[in-house]
Design an enzyme around this catalytic site. Structure first.
Site, PDB file in Angstrom:
ATOM      1  N   HIS A 149      -0.289  35.317-103.947  1.00 48.96           N
ATOM      2  CA  HIS A 149      -1.047  35.669-102.690  1.00 48.96           C
ATOM      3  C   HIS A 149      -0.381  34.754-101.816  1.00 48.96           C
ATOM      4  CE1 HIS A 149      -4.886  36.761-105.885  1.00 48.96           C
ATOM      5  NE2 HIS A 149      -4.362  37.317-105.422  1.00 48.96           N
ATOM      6  N   GLU A 175      -1.462  31.697-100.058  1.00 46.24           N
ATOM      7  CA  GLU A 175      -1.647  30.469-100.633  1.00 46.24           C
ATOM      8  C   GLU A 175      -0.249  30.015-101.589  1.00 46.24           C
ATOM      9  OE1 GLU A 175      -3.056  32.702-101.551  1.00 46.24           O
ATOM     10  OE2 GLU A 175      -6.091  31.535-100.426  1.00 46.24           O
ATOM     11  N   CYS A 181      -8.787  32.603-103.961  1.00 43.19           N
ATOM     12  CA  CYS A 181      -9.595  33.178-104.778  1.00 43.19           C
ATOM     13  C   CYS A 181      -9.361  31.849-106.180  1.00 43.19           C
ATOM     14  CB  CYS A 181      -8.541  34.285-104.867  1.00 43.19           C
ATOM     15  SG  CYS A 181      -7.987  33.543-106.409  1.00 43.19           S
ATOM     16  N   CYS A 202      -5.689  30.783-106.184  1.00 41.14           N
ATOM     17  CA  CYS A 202      -5.621  29.664-105.702  1.00 41.14           C
ATOM     18  C   CYS A 202      -6.008  28.672-105.240  1.00 41.14           C
ATOM     19  CB  CYS A 202      -5.163  30.833-104.124  1.00 41.14           C
ATOM     20  SG  CYS A 202      -4.206  32.301-103.972  1.00 41.14           S
ATOM     21  N   ALA A 221       1.828  64.826 -92.029  1.00 41.53           N
ATOM     22  CA  ALA A 221       3.640  64.909 -91.444  1.00 41.53           C
ATOM     23  C   ALA A 221       2.843  66.066 -90.620  1.00 41.53           C
ATOM     24  CB  ALA A 221       3.659  64.257 -92.782  1.00 41.53           C
ATOM     25  N   SER A 232       7.725  75.166 -94.642  1.00 39.57           N
ATOM     26  CA  SER A 232       7.024  73.751 -94.612  1.00 39.57           C
ATOM     27  C   SER A 232       8.147  72.425 -94.650  1.00 39.57           C
ATOM     28  CB  SER A 232       5.851  73.405 -95.561  1.00 39.57           C
ATOM     29  OG  SER A 232       5.879  73.291 -95.943  1.00 39.57           O
ATOM     30  N   THR A 237      -2.074  72.790-102.267  1.00 35.39           N
ATOM     31  CA  THR A 237      -1.177  72.448-102.174  1.00 35.39           C
ATOM     32  C   THR A 237      -0.936  72.304-103.416  1.00 35.39           C
ATOM     33  OG1 THR A 237      -1.628  70.774-100.548  1.00 35.39           O
ATOM     34  CG2 THR A 237      -0.119  69.856-101.887  1.00 35.39           C
ATOM     35  N   GLU A 272      -2.066  62.826 -99.687  1.00 33.88           N
ATOM     36  CA  GLU A 272      -1.702  62.953 -99.020  1.00 33.88           C
ATOM     37  C   GLU A 272      -1.282  64.673 -98.459  1.00 33.88           C
ATOM     38  OE1 GLU A 272       2.720  62.983-100.422  1.00 33.88           O
ATOM     39  OE2 GLU A 272       2.558  60.821-101.565  1.00 33.88           O
ATOM     40  N   ALA A 288     -11.475  66.601 -95.557  1.00 34.60           N
ATOM     41  CA  ALA A 288     -13.351  66.341 -96.346  1.00 34.60           C
ATOM     42  C   ALA A 288     -13.609  64.717 -96.553  1.00 34.60           C
ATOM     43  CB  ALA A 288     -13.344  67.120 -97.652  1.00 34.60           C
TER      44      ALA A 288
END
Lengths: 347, 347
Positions: free
Chosen positions: A43, A45, A72, A81, A149, A163, A191, A270, A278
């Site tokens: 963290h 800190e 935290c 921390c 991309a 592609s 995909t 990706e 969506a």
């Protein structure tokens, strides 16, 4: 606190918030600075205190710690921390924003131990820094990073479906660095059928990196038996099929999934076009990397489709993100633009 | 010559090539540097000599001039650089690339006057700097700058046609600065019917700047009588209708058109989709500014359409352009990417 904020933006976004800390002496001189580098690492800190110790500082009795987020109280993958601050004997802690997650309550813990706590210094800026992480916490959902991309005209494939590759090797290596620090990678069934990706995180030499992310496929269609991402293993062994078209349902299932010994808290979405759209339509995108390759296709598959916006006033609006490398990076001949959602009411 | 090349890239592309010059003393120390700032302004050599004079240098007998392009021999809007060099008494001139235009021949002129000329220093880099300008000269056509102002998903209007404004005021001001230095602005008839643009160059306060560019409309459809760009005047008075869908024919007609006392040599093609796509399809785009606004529309009018590319290997390829402000500029929240065509054989 401005210095601490600047340190915070060095880190990457994800399951954990961006945090920066600085330690100053009684005259306000900066003795050490620290920032958080993502889930599983020090963290801010602790990073700051480690820097101070490395610089030979052992007496903290006249120091002050500035930290952009409430320290935290929770001993998770890292020690709490608040305990580190108490053990070091830092008498004064100045805090920017409160922590809305289950790690919160540091202000009260420190005060109960006699530490002087100044709360809410540059609160608005410190909250703004993680406004989208705060929202994910409030909605009790995992953090979503998206990558696009594409060509200049926002195509992800030419008319004949070719592609590979639109973007440069440098851009793809950058994506592999993001893959290395997320808990899961998500793509749509289409995909998988079209591109048959491996969805692994690899280093510059192409070797698999330790602690591979979960490979998640979203959609109602079946996944081909020989799909590379399964690596010939049954579902549940490194990969999962989320049989839904609803991104929030997909995120809920992922959040309940253990991977590499802890629940999924950060996902990289990706593609492809339907899945990404969506997520944008549902306003579930917390961070975007847009890689623009300097070429034009004219026709072919667009990176996005209908997200329910019909007029300009309804457009999903984002803002350049100065964190984690800055708002724009040239990657060979590509330009990577780093964005986050605009805070509500900003436009 | 590297220093001269760097100076050259400060200038803008257009009717004239990018040129940089430096003056050095006998020990190679840089005494002055200069660059060309676009048509109608000092050539790089004169800019460099003016800097030297301003610095108090009057004796050029032990100096050398490095210049990325052969000095001109033609007294046009500016005096011939060969004459300036001879008058100053510079004994040695080192030249990068030859000038393929009618301004060429400087090497021979200088040698005939006894000047020592070293020709072809870093020739390849100096030629590459203006490879597209060289091509326009060889093809005897005017230089074409294009601007795309689009969302992340390359839309120029939402589904209902709303489009004002997708990009930021800072981006639009930048476009007005480009308009100020081109000879003509070109749009399609459809853009006139849909957006009714004024096509004027205005300063930051919205006032018309001196020497307005020619307003050109391309396409077979008629222009509405009340279109703002006509300013209520008949064709030929500040505006022209190019009744063709062929970009090369349009450029030829523009090249034969006198405006503000000289022929059109540099055009900014602003849109819309059909006109821009026709220029890309014909490979007649010499320079691109892509303004990407950080918003997503999903559907709506795409910035480009079919350019005759069906597979990735045929894509029109560009390269980041370091000239005139550099390859990327943040304009408020938009990112402007500056590109030029890839030199042939580079991919």
């Amino acid at each position: 606190m401005q210095t601490a904020l600047k340190a915070a933006t060095i880190g990457p976004r994800g399951a954990n918030p961006l945090v920066g800390s600085i330690l100053v002496d009684e005259r306000g001189r900066v003795l050490a600075a620290g920032h958080h580098r993502g889930a599983g690492t020090y963290h801010a800190e602790r990073d700051c205190l480690a820097s101070a110790l490395a610089a030979g500082i052992t007496d903290f009795s006249a120091t002050k710690l500035y930290t952009t987020l409430e320290p935290c109280t929770h001993y998770g993958r890292q020690p709490a921390c608040t305990d580190l601050i108490t053990e070091a004997g830092i008498p004064t802690v100045l805090i920017g924003a409160r922590d809305p997650s289950t790690n919160g309550g540091g202000v009260e813990v420190l005060r109960s131990r006699g530490t002087e706590v100044v709360d809410g210094l540059l609160r608005k800026q410190c909250e703004q820094l993680n406004h989208r992480w705060n929202r994910a916490v409030k909605e009790d959902r995992i953090f979503v990073t998206v990558h696009l991309a594409q060509s200049i005209d926002a195509r992800i494939a030419a008319a004949d479906g070719t592609s590979q590759w639109i973007t440069s090797e440098t851009s793809r290596e950058h994506t592999h660095r993001i893959r290395q620090r997320v808990d899961a990678i998500l793509v749509g069934t289409n995909t998988v059928t079209t591109d048959d990706p491996r969805l692994t995180a690899r280093d510059e030499r192409g070797a698999l990196t330790p602690g591979q992310p979960l490979r998640a496929v979203m959609g109602r269609s079946e996944i081909p038996d020989l799909a590379q991402l399964t690596q010939g293993r049954p579902e549940g062994e490194g990969w999962i099929h989320l049989r839904t078209r609803d991104p929030l349902t997909a995120l809920r299932t992922l959040a309940e999934t253990q991977h590499n010994g802890h629940p999924v808290k950060h996902v990289l979405v990706e593609g492809g076009q339907s899945v990404l759209s969506a997520f944008f339509a549902a306003d579930l995108v917390d961070e975007i990397f847009v890689y623009t390759a300097p070429l034009i296709l004219g026709t072919g598959r667009a990176s996005l489709t209908d997200i329910g916006v019909t007029t300009l006033a309804e457009a999903r609006r984002y803002t350049l993100d100065a964190a984690d490398g800055g708002p724009t990076t040239i990657m060979n001949n590509d330009v990577c633009i780093h964005l986050q959602p605009e805070p509500k009411g900003a436009h």
